[in-house]
Design an enzyme around this catalytic site. Structure first.
Site, PDB file in Angstrom:
ATOM      1  N   GLY A  55      17.759  -6.420  15.563  1.00  0.00           N
ATOM      2  CA  GLY A  55      16.765  -6.122  14.536  1.00  0.00           C
ATOM      3  C   GLY A  55      16.949  -7.040  13.344  1.00  0.00           C
ATOM      4  N   GLY A  82      20.886  -9.566   5.221  1.00  0.00           N
ATOM      5  CA  GLY A  82      20.583 -10.917   4.761  1.00  0.00           C
ATOM      6  C   GLY A  82      21.347 -11.854   5.688  1.00  0.00           C
ATOM      7  N   GLU A 105      15.267 -14.765  13.844  1.00  0.00           N
ATOM      8  CA  GLU A 105      16.538 -14.141  13.466  1.00  0.00           C
ATOM      9  C   GLU A 105      17.009 -13.171  14.563  1.00  0.00           C
ATOM     10  OE1 GLU A 105      16.909 -12.843   9.360  1.00  0.00           O
ATOM     11  OE2 GLU A 105      18.041 -11.097  10.051  1.00  0.00           O
ATOM     12  N   GLU A 149      29.657  -4.979  11.693  1.00  0.00           N
ATOM     13  CA  GLU A 149      29.393  -4.135  10.517  1.00  0.00           C
ATOM     14  C   GLU A 149      30.091  -2.779  10.548  1.00  0.00           C
ATOM     15  OE1 GLU A 149      25.289  -4.000   9.413  1.00  0.00           O
ATOM     16  OE2 GLU A 149      25.699  -2.721   7.681  1.00  0.00           O
ATOM     17  N   ASP A 183       9.960  -0.493   0.538  1.00  0.00           N
ATOM     18  CA  ASP A 183      10.549  -1.720  -0.020  1.00  0.00           C
ATOM     19  C   ASP A 183      11.159  -2.608   1.060  1.00  0.00           C
ATOM     20  OD1 ASP A 183      10.076  -1.144  -2.740  1.00  0.00           O
ATOM     21  OD2 ASP A 183      11.796   0.226  -2.746  1.00  0.00           O
ATOM     22  N   LYS A 184      11.616  -1.958   2.142  1.00  0.00           N
ATOM     23  CA  LYS A 184      12.265  -2.732   3.216  1.00  0.00           C
ATOM     24  C   LYS A 184      12.197  -1.924   4.500  1.00  0.00           C
ATOM     25  CE  LYS A 184      16.776  -4.183   4.922  1.00  0.00           C
ATOM     26  NZ  LYS A 184      18.146  -4.594   4.657  1.00  0.00           N
ATOM     27  N   THR A 210       0.802  -1.230   0.000  1.00  0.00           N
ATOM     28  CA  THR A 210       0.000   0.000   0.000  1.00  0.00           C
ATOM     29  C   THR A 210       0.834   1.280   0.000  1.00  0.00           C
ATOM     30  OG1 THR A 210      -0.083  -0.160   2.404  1.00  0.00           O
ATOM     31  CG2 THR A 210      -1.949  -1.090   1.202  1.00  0.00           C
ATOM     32  N   ALA A 261      20.447  -1.072   6.098  1.00  0.00           N
ATOM     33  CA  ALA A 261      20.808  -2.235   6.936  1.00  0.00           C
ATOM     34  C   ALA A 261      20.213  -2.102   8.331  1.00  0.00           C
ATOM     35  CB  ALA A 261      22.323  -2.378   7.039  1.00  0.00           C
ATOM     36  N   ARG A 292      24.521  -5.923  17.735  1.00  0.00           N
ATOM     37  CA  ARG A 292      25.063  -6.963  18.639  1.00  0.00           C
ATOM     38  C   ARG A 292      25.602  -6.275  19.885  1.00  0.00           C
ATOM     39  NH1 ARG A 292      25.302 -10.170  13.997  1.00  0.00           N
ATOM     40  NH2 ARG A 292      23.681  -8.966  12.961  1.00  0.00           N
ATOM     41  N   GLU A 307      17.213  -8.215  -0.207  1.00  0.00           N
ATOM     42  CA  GLU A 307      17.350  -7.393   1.005  1.00  0.00           C
ATOM     43  C   GLU A 307      18.745  -6.748   1.053  1.00  0.00           C
ATOM     44  OE1 GLU A 307      16.349  -9.722   4.492  1.00  0.00           O
ATOM     45  OE2 GLU A 307      17.493  -8.395   5.792  1.00  0.00           O
TER      46      GLU A 307
HETATM   47  C1  ISC Z   1      19.848  -4.788  12.756  1.00  0.00           C
HETATM   48  C2  ISC Z   1      20.691  -5.794  12.881  1.00  0.00           C
HETATM   49  O1  ISC Z   1      21.355  -6.373  11.839  1.00  0.00           O
HETATM   50  C3  ISC Z   1      21.493  -5.772  10.583  1.00  0.00           C
HETATM   51  C4  ISC Z   1      22.857  -6.124  10.162  1.00  0.00           C
HETATM   52  C5  ISC Z   1      23.148  -7.304   9.542  1.00  0.00           C
HETATM   53  C6  ISC Z   1      22.109  -8.088   9.031  1.00  0.00           C
HETATM   54  C7  ISC Z   1      20.813  -7.668   9.106  1.00  0.00           C
HETATM   55  C8  ISC Z   1      19.706  -8.505   8.572  1.00  0.00           C
HETATM   56  O2  ISC Z   1      19.982  -9.534   7.937  1.00  0.00           O
HETATM   57  O3  ISC Z   1      18.545  -8.166   8.788  1.00  0.00           O
HETATM   58  C9  ISC Z   1      20.438  -6.340   9.643  1.00  0.00           C
HETATM   59  O4  ISC Z   1      20.254  -5.515   8.541  1.00  0.00           O
HETATM   60  C10 ISC Z   1      21.012  -6.409  14.181  1.00  0.00           C
HETATM   61  O5  ISC Z   1      21.883  -7.275  14.231  1.00  0.00           O
HETATM   62  O6  ISC Z   1      20.414  -5.992  15.193  1.00  0.00           O
END
Ligand code: ISC
Length: 392
Positions: free
Chosen positions: A352, A204, A367, A187, A136-137, A132, A294, A338, A231
């Site tokens: 997240g 991902g 996840e 990251e 996208d993400k 709607t 991300a 983390r 993603e």
């Molecule tokens: C938001 C987080 O990860 C991000 C970083 C790596 C992979 C992520 C994923 O696959 O969703 C997230 O974008 C987290 O670890 O709390």
């Protein structure tokens, strides 16, 4: 023989700031100059950094380095400071770091905030927004709050973290008199070394497994997962779009690789560029990119709005930035994932996950549970909610 970085971590005291990366290890003691900014917009951060460096230079500081924490939300306040004393060591290889004794953190209660049901519902609602709106993400996060019997020792926790994530961005920064943010981020948002900038977005993910064959199977399934590749691509596209105007050249690999942390497999892309304006500091480049999809989503405004409407808690410094910038502009800014907030009477762990069309509420819940295990394990915290079958 003891390797140098071990010495640095041995010297960590309550209230110190610590940051280690594959290229440096920093320990900052006290704050000679500090600034709690009104907001975290790029211009505000740039002005604050300039003012800190100017004051330090006027007072004859030979080699000032700013360390800091930048929140997820541009409307919140960042903390930038020049430590009174800065100890620095060349490439911190923690590969051989002794893991030390496992920590034990006796708890009174552990409460998910928000509850797993709320999180699943938020993902469900995000899925309807894809049909709607322009979204996208969106990255949706949750936390666990543990009320504890006695404060967690940040130094002991960091020792565990560097031993299990020797190649990561391990950090502990004070956020209050007796509070700190401690983490083992995989990251890197940006590193600046002279004209050269490097970004290493991750997005991902799949939880690792203790059985090596199953673990490898999971890594392979991630490598070819259409949902995860999509993603990931959204993150790389956004970073390329933000970096291109700032760079003479930018090398973008054709596709991501799969990398491992202690608990997760991630899709990872390393981008390298030459800055067009060598006067642009690592902090300014980081501020121009943050928050990437991300941690937020795409398009940026829609994702930010969805997070505010759906998530149900304030992220603060979680999914913000942690790092350093020297007076030449070189520096590194990692994403504060983390991680855990440590306070005398509680700890709070965050995670997240990126939601895109094709995501499942239970899958994203699992996840986030798997991602939280890095900090929970390091603190010796046992917790399982309805996301249990993740963490074999
Ligand atoms: C938001 C987080 O990860 C991000 C970083 C790596 C992979 C992520 C994923 O696959 O969703 C997230 O974008 C987290 O670890 O709390």
């Amino acid at each position: 023989m003891e390797h140098a970085p071990h010495g640095l971590l041995e010297g960590l005291k309550p209230g110190d700031a610590f940051f280690s990366s594959p290229v440096t290890t920093l320990l900052g003691r006290g704050a000679a100059h500090e600034c709690q900014t009104a907001d975290a917009r790029p211009q505000t951060l740039d002005d604050a950094a300039r003012a800190l460096f100017d004051t330090a230079k006027q007072q004859g500081h030979p080699d000032p380095i700013i360390m800091g924490l930048i929140p997820f939300d541009h409307a919140d306040s960042a903390r930038l400071f020049i430590p009174e004393e800065l100890l620095r060591e060349a490439p911190g290889t923690f590969e051989q770091y002794p893991p030390g004794v496992p920590l034990e953190t006796p708890t009174r209660t552990i409460t998910p905030e928000p509850a797993p049901g709320h999180y699943r519902q938020a993902v469900e609602r995000a899925l309807t927004l894809f049909d709607t709106t322009a979204l996208d993400k969106v990255v949706l996060a949750r936390s666990l709050r543990a009320r504890i019997e006695a404060p967690v020792d940040a130094q002991a926790l960091l020792k565990r973290l560097v031993s299990i994530n020797p190649q990561g961005y391990n950090f502990a920064l004070p956020t209050g008199e007796r509070e700190s943010l401690v983490g083992a981020s995989p990251e890197l948002l940006i590193r600046r070394e002279g004209h050269r900038v490097i970004a290493n977005p991750l997005a991902g993910s799949i939880a690792r497994h203790r059985d090596p064959a199953e673990d490898q199977r999971r890594a392979e399934s991630l490598r070819v997962s259409e949902k995860d590749l999509r993603e990931h691509a959204l993150v790389v596209e956004a970073i390329v779009a933000a970096l291109r105007p700032l760079c003479h050249t930018l090398e973008v690999p054709e596709g991501p690789e799969v990398i491992a942390t202690d608990r997760m497999w991630h899709l990872s892309t390393t981008l390298e560029g030459e800055l067009a304006d060598p006067g642009m500091t690592s902090l300014a480049v980081a501020a121009a990119l943050h928050p990437t999809p991300a941690v937020c989503g795409a398009p940026w405004q829609d994702a930010h709005q969805a997070i505010k409407a759906l998530e149900g808690f304030e992220r603060g410094y979680f999914t913000g930035l942690v790092g350093w910038c020297d007076a030449t502009g070189d520096g590194e800014w990692a994403i504060t994932i983390r991680c855990a907030e440590l306070a005398p009477d509680h700890v709070r762990v965050f995670a997240g996950a990126g939601v895109v069309p094709g995501s499942s509420p239970q899958g994203e819940l699992e996840e986030t549970a798997a991602k939280m295990r890095t900090m929970l394990d390091a603190m010796g915290l046992d917790y399982e909610d309805d996301a249990t079958n993740t963490t074999a």
